[in-house]
Design an enzyme around this catalytic site. Sequence first.
Site, PDB file in Angstrom:
ATOM      1  N   SER A  12       0.976  -1.222   0.146  1.00  0.00           N
ATOM      2  CA  SER A  12      -0.017  -0.179  -0.111  1.00  0.00           C
ATOM      3  C   SER A  12       0.705   1.159  -0.015  1.00  0.00           C
ATOM      4  O   SER A  12       1.868   1.351   0.790  1.00  0.00           O
ATOM      5  CB  SER A  12      -0.805   0.123   1.113  1.00  0.00           C
ATOM      6  OG  SER A  12      -1.611   1.143   1.452  1.00  0.00           O
ATOM      7  N   TYR A  23      -2.106   5.885  -4.784  1.00  0.00           N
ATOM      8  CA  TYR A  23      -3.452   6.952  -4.974  1.00  0.00           C
ATOM      9  C   TYR A  23      -2.682   7.933  -5.704  1.00  0.00           C
ATOM     10  O   TYR A  23      -1.872   8.606  -5.149  1.00  0.00           O
ATOM     11  CB  TYR A  23      -3.839   7.358  -3.452  1.00  0.00           C
ATOM     12  CG  TYR A  23      -4.546   6.274  -2.689  1.00  0.00           C
ATOM     13  CD1 TYR A  23      -5.762   5.903  -3.122  1.00  0.00           C
ATOM     14  CD2 TYR A  23      -4.129   5.609  -1.738  1.00  0.00           C
ATOM     15  CE1 TYR A  23      -6.728   5.019  -2.390  1.00  0.00           C
ATOM     16  CE2 TYR A  23      -4.823   4.689  -0.882  1.00  0.00           C
ATOM     17  CZ  TYR A  23      -5.968   4.427  -1.030  1.00  0.00           C
ATOM     18  OH  TYR A  23      -6.850   3.343  -0.600  1.00  0.00           O
ATOM     19  N   THR A  57      -5.102   2.599  -7.800  1.00  0.00           N
ATOM     20  CA  THR A  57      -6.749   2.680  -6.911  1.00  0.00           C
ATOM     21  C   THR A  57      -7.515   3.856  -7.527  1.00  0.00           C
ATOM     22  O   THR A  57      -7.119   5.094  -7.318  1.00  0.00           O
ATOM     23  CB  THR A  57      -6.718   2.515  -5.458  1.00  0.00           C
ATOM     24  OG1 THR A  57      -5.676   1.621  -5.069  1.00  0.00           O
ATOM     25  CG2 THR A  57      -7.937   2.615  -4.806  1.00  0.00           C
ATOM     26  N   LYS A  81      -7.490  -0.709  -9.997  1.00  0.00           N
ATOM     27  CA  LYS A  81      -8.140  -1.308  -8.967  1.00  0.00           C
ATOM     28  C   LYS A  81      -9.477  -0.597  -8.612  1.00  0.00           C
ATOM     29  O   LYS A  81      -9.274   0.621  -8.327  1.00  0.00           O
ATOM     30  CB  LYS A  81      -6.973  -1.600  -7.738  1.00  0.00           C
ATOM     31  CG  LYS A  81      -7.700  -2.135  -6.515  1.00  0.00           C
ATOM     32  CD  LYS A  81      -6.569  -2.031  -5.378  1.00  0.00           C
ATOM     33  CE  LYS A  81      -7.306  -2.748  -3.919  1.00  0.00           C
ATOM     34  NZ  LYS A  81      -8.112  -2.005  -3.219  1.00  0.00           N
ATOM     35  N   HIS A 127     -13.205  -2.307  -2.843  1.00  0.00           N
ATOM     36  CA  HIS A 127     -12.429  -1.669  -1.806  1.00  0.00           C
ATOM     37  C   HIS A 127     -12.712  -2.251  -0.317  1.00  0.00           C
ATOM     38  O   HIS A 127     -12.776  -1.757   0.502  1.00  0.00           O
ATOM     39  CB  HIS A 127     -12.452  -0.135  -1.589  1.00  0.00           C
ATOM     40  CG  HIS A 127     -11.242   0.530  -1.213  1.00  0.00           C
ATOM     41  ND1 HIS A 127     -10.454   1.240  -1.963  1.00  0.00           N
ATOM     42  CD2 HIS A 127     -10.558   0.741   0.284  1.00  0.00           C
ATOM     43  CE1 HIS A 127      -9.449   1.865  -1.216  1.00  0.00           C
ATOM     44  NE2 HIS A 127      -9.448   1.259   0.085  1.00  0.00           N
TER      45      HIS A 127
HETATM   46  C1  LIG Z   1      -7.673  -2.332   6.750  1.00  0.00           C
HETATM   47  C2  LIG Z   1      -7.809  -2.017   5.193  1.00  0.00           C
HETATM   48  C3  LIG Z   1      -6.980  -1.182   4.520  1.00  0.00           C
HETATM   49  C4  LIG Z   1      -6.951  -1.095   3.236  1.00  0.00           C
HETATM   50  N1  LIG Z   1      -6.065  -0.155   2.686  1.00  0.00           N
HETATM   51  C5  LIG Z   1      -5.995  -0.065   1.396  1.00  0.00           C
HETATM   52  C6  LIG Z   1      -4.946   0.867   0.538  1.00  0.00           C
HETATM   53  O1  LIG Z   1      -4.221   1.347   1.267  1.00  0.00           O
HETATM   54  N2  LIG Z   1      -5.088   0.817  -0.825  1.00  0.00           N
HETATM   55  C7  LIG Z   1      -6.100   0.083  -1.508  1.00  0.00           C
HETATM   56  O2  LIG Z   1      -6.171   0.246  -2.658  1.00  0.00           O
HETATM   57  N3  LIG Z   1      -6.915  -0.507  -0.767  1.00  0.00           N
HETATM   58  C8  LIG Z   1      -6.822  -0.895   0.451  1.00  0.00           C
HETATM   59  N4  LIG Z   1      -7.817  -1.676   1.069  1.00  0.00           N
HETATM   60  C9  LIG Z   1      -8.761  -2.324   0.242  1.00  0.00           C
HETATM   61  C10 LIG Z   1      -8.114  -3.948   0.000  1.00  0.00           C
HETATM   62  O3  LIG Z   1      -7.038  -3.401  -0.833  1.00  0.00           O
HETATM   63  C11 LIG Z   1      -9.135  -4.753  -0.656  1.00  0.00           C
HETATM   64  O4  LIG Z   1      -9.664  -4.258  -1.796  1.00  0.00           O
HETATM   65  C12 LIG Z   1     -10.108  -5.336   0.328  1.00  0.00           C
HETATM   66  O5  LIG Z   1      -9.661  -5.291   1.531  1.00  0.00           O
HETATM   67  C13 LIG Z   1     -10.431  -6.719  -0.258  1.00  0.00           C
HETATM   68  O6  LIG Z   1     -11.616  -7.065   0.466  1.00  0.00           O
HETATM   69  P1  LIG Z   1     -11.479  -8.152   1.976  1.00  0.00           P
HETATM   70  O7  LIG Z   1     -10.863  -7.228   2.800  1.00  0.00           O
HETATM   71  O8  LIG Z   1     -12.814  -8.640   2.048  1.00  0.00           O
HETATM   72  O9  LIG Z   1     -10.491  -9.180   1.317  1.00  0.00           O
HETATM   73  C14 LIG Z   1      -7.788  -1.718   2.526  1.00  0.00           C
HETATM   74  C15 LIG Z   1      -8.863  -2.647   3.048  1.00  0.00           C
HETATM   75  C16 LIG Z   1      -8.639  -2.672   4.571  1.00  0.00           C
HETATM   76  C17 LIG Z   1      -9.668  -3.538   5.000  1.00  0.00           C
HETATM   77  C1  LIG Z   2      -5.732   9.282   4.359  1.00  0.00           C
HETATM   78  C2  LIG Z   2      -5.276   7.803   4.828  1.00  0.00           C
HETATM   79  C3  LIG Z   2      -5.451   6.795   3.717  1.00  0.00           C
HETATM   80  C4  LIG Z   2      -5.421   5.431   3.934  1.00  0.00           C
HETATM   81  C5  LIG Z   2      -5.881   4.628   3.181  1.00  0.00           C
HETATM   82  C6  LIG Z   2      -6.126   3.293   3.346  1.00  0.00           C
HETATM   83  C7  LIG Z   2      -7.532   2.328   2.832  1.00  0.00           C
HETATM   84  O1  LIG Z   2      -7.557   2.599   1.379  1.00  0.00           O
HETATM   85  C8  LIG Z   2      -8.528   2.228   3.506  1.00  0.00           C
HETATM   86  O2  LIG Z   2      -9.316   1.408   2.943  1.00  0.00           O
HETATM   87  O3  LIG Z   2      -8.541   2.401   4.722  1.00  0.00           O
END
Ligand SMILES: Cc1cc2nc3c(=O)[nH]c(=O)nc-3n(C[C@H](O)[C@H](O)[C@H](O)COP(=O)(O)O)c2cc1C
Ligand SMILES: CCCCCCC(=O)C(=O)O
Length: 370
Positions: free
Chosen positions: A124, A149, A175, A240, A264
């Site tokens: 990430s 991002y 993303t 994504k 997401h």
């Molecule tokens: C705690 C958390 C943080 C996430 N952070 C990001 C991120 O930084 N960038 C991003 O594109 N997606 C982020 N996502 C989305 C994940 O990449 C992914 O799409 C999603 O978790 C998939 O679903 P699942 O948790 O049911 O496997 C995040 C999801 C979670 C739960």
């Molecule tokens: C402004 C902080 C960005 C963190 C993004 C993490 C993320 O994508 C998420 O779903 O949480």
Amino acid sequence: MSSVPAQATPRRAATADPPPLYRVDDLEAEARRRLDPVHRDFFAGGAGDERTLRANETAFDGYRILPRVLRGGGERDLRIELFGETLPMPVLVSPTAFHRLAHPQGEVATARAVGAAGTVMVVSMAATTPIEAVAGAADPPARLWFQLYPQPDLGFTASVIRRAEAAGCRALVVTVDSPVFGRRDRDLRNGFLDLPPGCRCENMRDPESGRVRDIVMDATLDWARIEWLRETTRLPIVLKGILHPADARLAVEHGVDAVLVSNHGGRQLDGAPASVDALPAVVAAVGGRIPVLLDGGIRRGTDILAALALGAVAVGIGRPVVWALAARGEPGVRQLLDLLRAELARAMTLAGAVRPADLTREMILDRVPV
Ligand SMILES: Cc1cc2nc3c(=O)[nH]c(=O)nc-3n(C[C@H](O)[C@H](O)[C@H](O)COP(=O)(O)O)c2cc1C
Ligand SMILES: CCCCCCC(=O)C(=O)O
């Protein structure tokens, strides 16, 4: 004389071996006991009423796998080809923010486990470890992709891409479902605004000032920016957060290398469909021109099987990795990936598929009411 029960659990040696793992969900229960409740809510939560979050998992209940029999084949071969590389299984680690809130070793522990499994970790942009340190952490090295991002400051965005390239990342995951941050009631209620001292989004460090910038969710993002990214890097680009088939078509037209069907993890637009429900139309729109990946709600080998049969080349897992990390650190993530690999191999054997390519659309019965 005491009798030994027939199904006695073997006594474990007093080593650091983690307890056996029977199902992915066990990790969540274990992690929940360990995590600070505010961080636990951040990891677990979704946007709004969490309809989409729930739908991601329950949607898999609505698909039935129609097995083929008497196909032989012996050992299963789970390998897939993606961007000219052979991956040992069709399971990737989706990008999730702030691994050091889950475990002190954070993204380093995740990368080591992914390196051992030989699959891909999408790091990430909001990682709490710099991409260079993640890249240097694992032996064997993990295959890394970098999640971006796109920032309104193009110069800074380009500098982040250069860092990811120099660190050896092999794809850029852009993303596109976050023109604004999803409204997450749990975080608002908990007042979760800041990372603890010493924990920062290290990939946001400004090369000139040394200051760590805030991540901007950019509502001006459009296809012109994807064209700019296409000209800015030679890495394969994965979009994504694609759910609409028309956007999947546009992605192909803009020279994107793959799309990741994702909402997401239900954290952005509440009310969006479950990822797996959006998958078939995206696969049809893309028509085999580029690979289609999926994440959201994958918790079982049978979920992976269903997604592959519906046309995904590979799936990503988000929360299960965070739970594994919080519960058991690097060994937990290793166990998670081993478990999913074993569950998928067994499900494929039962369904009569030797390779992922043997899983076809006709093996999934149309969505059944749940
Ligand atoms: C705690 C958390 C943080 C996430 N952070 C990001 C991120 O930084 N960038 C991003 O594109 N997606 C982020 N996502 C989305 C994940 O990449 C992914 O799409 C999603 O978790 C998939 O679903 P699942 O948790 O049911 O496997 C995040 C999801 C979670 C739960
Ligand atoms: C402004 C902080 C960005 C963190 C993004 C993490 C993320 O994508 C998420 O779903 O949480």
